[in-house]
Design a protein around this motif. Structure first.
Motif, mmCIF file in Angstrom:
data_model
loop_
_atom_site.group_PDB
_atom_site.id
_atom_site.type_symbol
_atom_site.label_atom_id
_atom_site.label_comp_id
_atom_site.label_asym_id
_atom_site.label_seq_id
_atom_site.Cartn_x
_atom_site.Cartn_y
_atom_site.Cartn_z
ATOM 1 N N HIS A 1 0.848 -1.202 0.000
ATOM 2 C CA HIS A 1 0.000 0.000 0.000
ATOM 3 C C HIS A 1 0.876 1.242 0.000
ATOM 4 O O HIS A 1 1.836 1.322 0.761
ATOM 5 C CB HIS A 1 -0.917 0.010 1.224
ATOM 6 N N SER B 1 -1.264 4.658 8.254
ATOM 7 C CA SER B 1 -0.910 6.075 8.081
ATOM 8 C C SER B 1 -2.035 6.967 7.543
ATOM 9 O O SER B 1 -2.206 8.087 8.031
ATOM 10 C CB SER B 1 0.345 6.200 7.220
ATOM 11 N N ILE C 1 4.963 -8.595 -0.183
ATOM 12 C CA ILE C 1 6.008 -9.561 0.155
ATOM 13 C C ILE C 1 5.371 -10.735 0.895
ATOM 14 O O ILE C 1 4.558 -10.530 1.792
ATOM 15 C CB ILE C 1 7.071 -8.875 1.061
ATOM 16 N N ALA D 1 2.638 2.944 17.494
ATOM 17 C CA ALA D 1 1.343 3.198 18.165
ATOM 18 C C ALA D 1 0.699 4.501 17.655
ATOM 19 O O ALA D 1 0.595 4.703 16.457
ATOM 20 C CB ALA D 1 1.525 3.203 19.674
HETATM 21 C C1 LIG Z 1 -7.284 7.474 14.407
HETATM 22 C C2 LIG Z 1 -5.776 7.631 14.470
HETATM 23 C C3 LIG Z 1 -5.245 8.859 14.856
HETATM 24 C C4 LIG Z 1 -3.856 9.035 14.905
HETATM 25 N N1 LIG Z 1 -3.354 10.266 15.236
HETATM 26 C C5 LIG Z 1 -2.003 10.470 15.262
HETATM 27 C C6 LIG Z 1 -1.459 11.764 15.588
HETATM 28 O O1 LIG Z 1 -2.211 12.719 15.840
HETATM 29 N N2 LIG Z 1 -0.104 11.907 15.604
HETATM 30 C C7 LIG Z 1 0.746 10.859 15.335
HETATM 31 O O2 LIG Z 1 1.958 11.050 15.383
HETATM 32 N N3 LIG Z 1 0.259 9.630 15.026
HETATM 33 C C8 LIG Z 1 -1.086 9.406 14.995
HETATM 34 N N4 LIG Z 1 -1.586 8.158 14.704
HETATM 35 C C9 LIG Z 1 -0.640 7.031 14.590
HETATM 36 C C10 LIG Z 1 0.022 6.933 13.207
HETATM 37 O O3 LIG Z 1 -0.969 7.005 12.190
HETATM 38 C C11 LIG Z 1 0.792 5.593 13.119
HETATM 39 O O4 LIG Z 1 1.707 5.484 14.214
HETATM 40 C C12 LIG Z 1 1.596 5.530 11.812
HETATM 41 O O5 LIG Z 1 0.750 5.778 10.692
HETATM 42 C C13 LIG Z 1 2.281 4.171 11.638
HETATM 43 O O6 LIG Z 1 2.927 4.229 10.384
HETATM 44 P P1 LIG Z 1 3.845 3.059 9.837
HETATM 45 O O7 LIG Z 1 4.502 3.590 8.599
HETATM 46 O O8 LIG Z 1 4.709 2.523 10.932
HETATM 47 O O9 LIG Z 1 2.803 1.871 9.452
HETATM 48 P P2 LIG Z 1 1.716 1.808 8.268
HETATM 49 O O10 LIG Z 1 1.194 3.150 7.910
HETATM 50 O O11 LIG Z 1 0.726 0.754 8.665
HETATM 51 O O12 LIG Z 1 2.541 1.295 6.993
HETATM 52 C C14 LIG Z 1 2.889 -0.059 6.834
HETATM 53 C C15 LIG Z 1 3.429 -0.257 5.417
HETATM 54 O O13 LIG Z 1 3.972 -1.590 5.309
HETATM 55 C C16 LIG Z 1 3.473 -2.195 4.102
HETATM 56 N N5 LIG Z 1 3.491 -3.662 4.289
HETATM 57 C C17 LIG Z 1 3.215 -4.358 5.428
HETATM 58 N N6 LIG Z 1 3.366 -5.702 5.189
HETATM 59 C C18 LIG Z 1 3.742 -5.823 3.886
HETATM 60 C C19 LIG Z 1 4.040 -6.940 3.020
HETATM 61 N N7 LIG Z 1 4.013 -8.198 3.464
HETATM 62 N N8 LIG Z 1 4.387 -6.695 1.721
HETATM 63 C C20 LIG Z 1 4.457 -5.410 1.244
HETATM 64 N N9 LIG Z 1 4.169 -4.316 2.022
HETATM 65 C C21 LIG Z 1 3.821 -4.533 3.309
HETATM 66 C C22 LIG Z 1 2.069 -1.614 3.955
HETATM 67 O O14 LIG Z 1 1.576 -1.796 2.619
HETATM 68 C C23 LIG Z 1 2.353 -0.146 4.308
HETATM 69 O O15 LIG Z 1 2.900 0.521 3.170
HETATM 70 C C24 LIG Z 1 -2.978 7.950 14.606
HETATM 71 C C25 LIG Z 1 -3.525 6.739 14.183
HETATM 72 C C26 LIG Z 1 -4.910 6.567 14.111
HETATM 73 C C27 LIG Z 1 -5.463 5.247 13.619
#
Ligand SMILES: Cc1cc2nc3c(=O)[nH]c(=O)nc-3n(C[C@H](O)[C@H](O)[C@H](O)COP(=O)(O)OP(=O)(O)OC[C@H]3O[C@@H](n4cnc5c(N)ncnc54)[C@H](O)[C@@H]3O)c2cc1C
Length: 375
Positions: free
Chosen positions: A37, A48, A187, A353
Motif C-alpha cells: 500500500h 498512516s 512480500i 502506536a
Molecule cells: C485514528 C488515528 C489517529 C492518529 N493520530 C495520530 C497523531 O495525531 N499523531 C501521530 O503522530 N500519530 C497518529 N496516529 C498514529 C500513526 O498514524 C501511526 O503510528 C503511523 O501511521 C504508523 O505508520 P507506519 O509507517 O509505521 O505503518 P503503516 O502506515 O501501517 O505502513 C505499513 C506499510 O507496510 C506495508 N506492508 C506491510 N506488510 C507488507 C508486506 N508483506 N508486503 C508489502 N508491504 C507490506 C504496507 O503496505 C504499508 O505501506 C494515529 C492513528 C490513528 C489510527
C-alpha cells in the motif's frame, strides 16, 4: 553501491527513505521502498492514512521513554523549522499546502488528574519548555473550556497539524525525487523473516522493516505477541477549526474514548475524534460511536465554529477507522539481534502506536544511524 530495501510506505518507511537519502554518509545508497500500500491507498493494513494527526507528545518523563522523547522533539523542531523557512512572496496558505503541515494553537484538557497534571504547573509534561507558546489555562477565565464543567487542568501550546493525505503524497514525492525507487509489491510473509528477505532480496545491504502492525505476520511468535491494535475512529467534517482542541479523561466517559479536534491545514476540513481501543481489530465504523464523538464535541462546545450545517449540526463528510500499531515495550527501532538473515542486515522500525507521525523524523534518523554503522 549499497542497496537498502525499506519494507513499507507509511509515514515511517517514507521518512526513513528520506532520512537515508539526505544524510551525507548514506545519500549515495540505492534505496528501494517495497509496499503493498502506498499513499492514496486505503486499507486496514495501512495505518498512516487514518491518522488525526497532530503533534502532542504522549511520552512520559520516565527513563524508558527517553528515546521517544528525543524523536518527538526532533520531529517538532524539524516541522517548525520547515514552517519558519520562507520562500519569497509565499503566502501562509501556499506554504501549508507545499508542506502538508500547518502551525495551530491547540488547547488540551484533562477531566481527572494523572501523572501529566502533576502540580498543575506543567511539570508533568516533559515538552513544556520545548514547544512554542506553552501556557497553563485558567479554567475560570478561559472562554473556550469544556462546557460540561469537569475539566481539572488545561494547557495551550503551538502544535503542528498535519493534512495527512497530502503529507503522505509529499513524503512519497520527496523520497522519489531524492532517488528512491518505489515498488508496489506484496512480500510473502508465510515463511517468517527468512521468507520476507528472500522475497525482497536483490543486491541489498539491509532491509528496513517499516511494516507497522503487519510485522506480526513474520516476526517470531514472542515478538508478534507484543503487537496489538489500538483502534481509532474519527469523523471528518467540513470547515477548518481555528485551533486544535483535545480533552482526555472526560468525566463520566468510557476511559477508551477521548475528544479531539484537529484542523487539516489547507483542506477545508477537520478531524473529530475519537477513541483508543486496545486489542480491538474491528475496522467497521461504529455508528453509535460516531454519534458520541459528534455529541461530545458539541456538548463540550469545543468546535462551535464548525457547526455550520442545518440546525447547527456539523457537516459530516465521512467516518473512518484505523488501527494504531501498538507494541508492548514501545516502538521497535533496532538492528535484528540474531544477526543478518540470508546475509542481509535487518533493521526494524515498527510499533509506533499513536505517535508514528510525531516520532517520524527522529525514528528515521535512528535507522539511518544504524545503517551507517553497518559499513
Ligand atoms: C485514528 C488515528 C489517529 C492518529 N493520530 C495520530 C497523531 O495525531 N499523531 C501521530 O503522530 N500519530 C497518529 N496516529 C498514529 C500513526 O498514524 C501511526 O503510528 C503511523 O501511521 C504508523 O505508520 P507506519 O509507517 O509505521 O505503518 P503503516 O502506515 O501501517 O505502513 C505499513 C506499510 O507496510 C506495508 N506492508 C506491510 N506488510 C507488507 C508486506 N508483506 N508486503 C508489502 N508491504 C507490506 C504496507 O503496505 C504499508 O505501506 C494515529 C492513528 C490513528 C489510527
Amino acid at each position: 553501491m549499497s542497496h537498502i530495501i525499506i519494507l513499507g510506505a507509511g509515514v515511517t518507511g517514507l521518512q526513513t527513505a528520506i532520512s537515508l537519502l539526505s544524510s551525507p554518509s548514506t545519500s549515495n545508497y540505492k534505496v528501494t521502498v517495497i509496499a503493498s500500500h502506498v499513499p492514496g491507498d486505503r486499507s486496514s493494513d495501512y495505518t498512516s492514512p487514518w491518522a488525526g494527526g497532530d503533534w502532542r507528545s504522549s511520552a512520559s518523563l520516565s527513563l524508558e521513554d527517553s528515546e521517544v522523547r528525543e524523536w518527538d522533539k526532533k520531529t517538532y523542531d524539524h516541522w517548525m523549522m520547515s514552517l519558519d523557512d520562507s520562500v519569497e512572496e509565499e503566502t501562509t496558505e501556499a506554504k501549508e499546502c507545499r508542506l502538508g503541515l500547518g502551525r495551530r494553537m491547540i488547547s488540551y484538557f484533562w477531566g481527572a488528574d494523572d501523572s501529566e497534571t502533576t502540580g498543575h504547573d506543567g511539570s508533568g509534561l516533559w515538552w513544556k519548555n520545548d514547544v512554542r507558546d506553552f501556557k497553563i489555562l485558567n479554567l475560570e477565565d478561559k472562554i473556550e473550556v469544556p462546557k460540561g464543567g469537569g475539566a481539572v487542568f488545561g494547557i495551550e501550546f503551538q502544535s503542528v497539524c498535519i493534512n495527512v493525505p497530502r503529507y503522505l503524497e509529499i513524503l512519497l514525492d520527496r523520497a522519489k525525487n531524492l532517488g528512491a525507487n518505489v515498488v508496489r509489491k506484496e512480500i510473502k510473509t508465510s515463511k517468517g523473516l527468512v521468507g520476507v528477505v528472500r522475497d525482497a532480496k536483490q543486491v541489498i545491504l539491509a532491509l528496513v522493516n517499516c511494516s507497522g502492525l503487519s510485522a506480526r505476520n513474520f516476526v517470531t511468535k514472542a515478538e508478534a505477541d507484543r503487537l496489538f491494535p489500538i483502534r481509532g475512529q474519527t469523523v471528518l467534517v467540513k470547515g477548518e477549526a481555528k485551533m486544535g482542541r483535545s480533552y482526555t479523561k472526560i468525566p463520566n466517559t468510557n476511559d477508551q474514548e477521548v475528544l479531539y479536534v484537529i484542523p487539516r491545514p489547507g483542506s477545508g476540513t477537520t478531524m473529530l475524534g475519537g477513541c483508543k481501543q486496545s486489542q480491538n481489530w474491528n475496522c467497521e465504523v461504529d455508528n453509535d460511536l460516531s454519534e458520541r464523538i459528534l455529541d461530545r464535541v458539541k456538548r463540550e462546545g469545543l468546535a462551535e465554529e464548525l457547526r455550520s450545517g442545518k440546525g447547527g449540526e456539523f457537516e459530516v463528510i465521512s467516518a473512518q477507522v484505523g488501527l494504531r500499531p501498538g507494541r508492548h515495550g514501545g516502538p521497535r527501532v533496532e538492528l535484528e539481534k540474531n544477526g543478518p538473515v540470508e546475509d542481509i542486515y535487518i533493521v526494524h522500525a515498527y510499533g509506533h502506536a499513536g505517535a508514528g507521525y510525531q516520532n517520524s523524523v527522529g525514528s528515521a534518523e535512528k535507522v539511518t544511524k544504524i545503517i551507517r554503522g553497518l559499513v
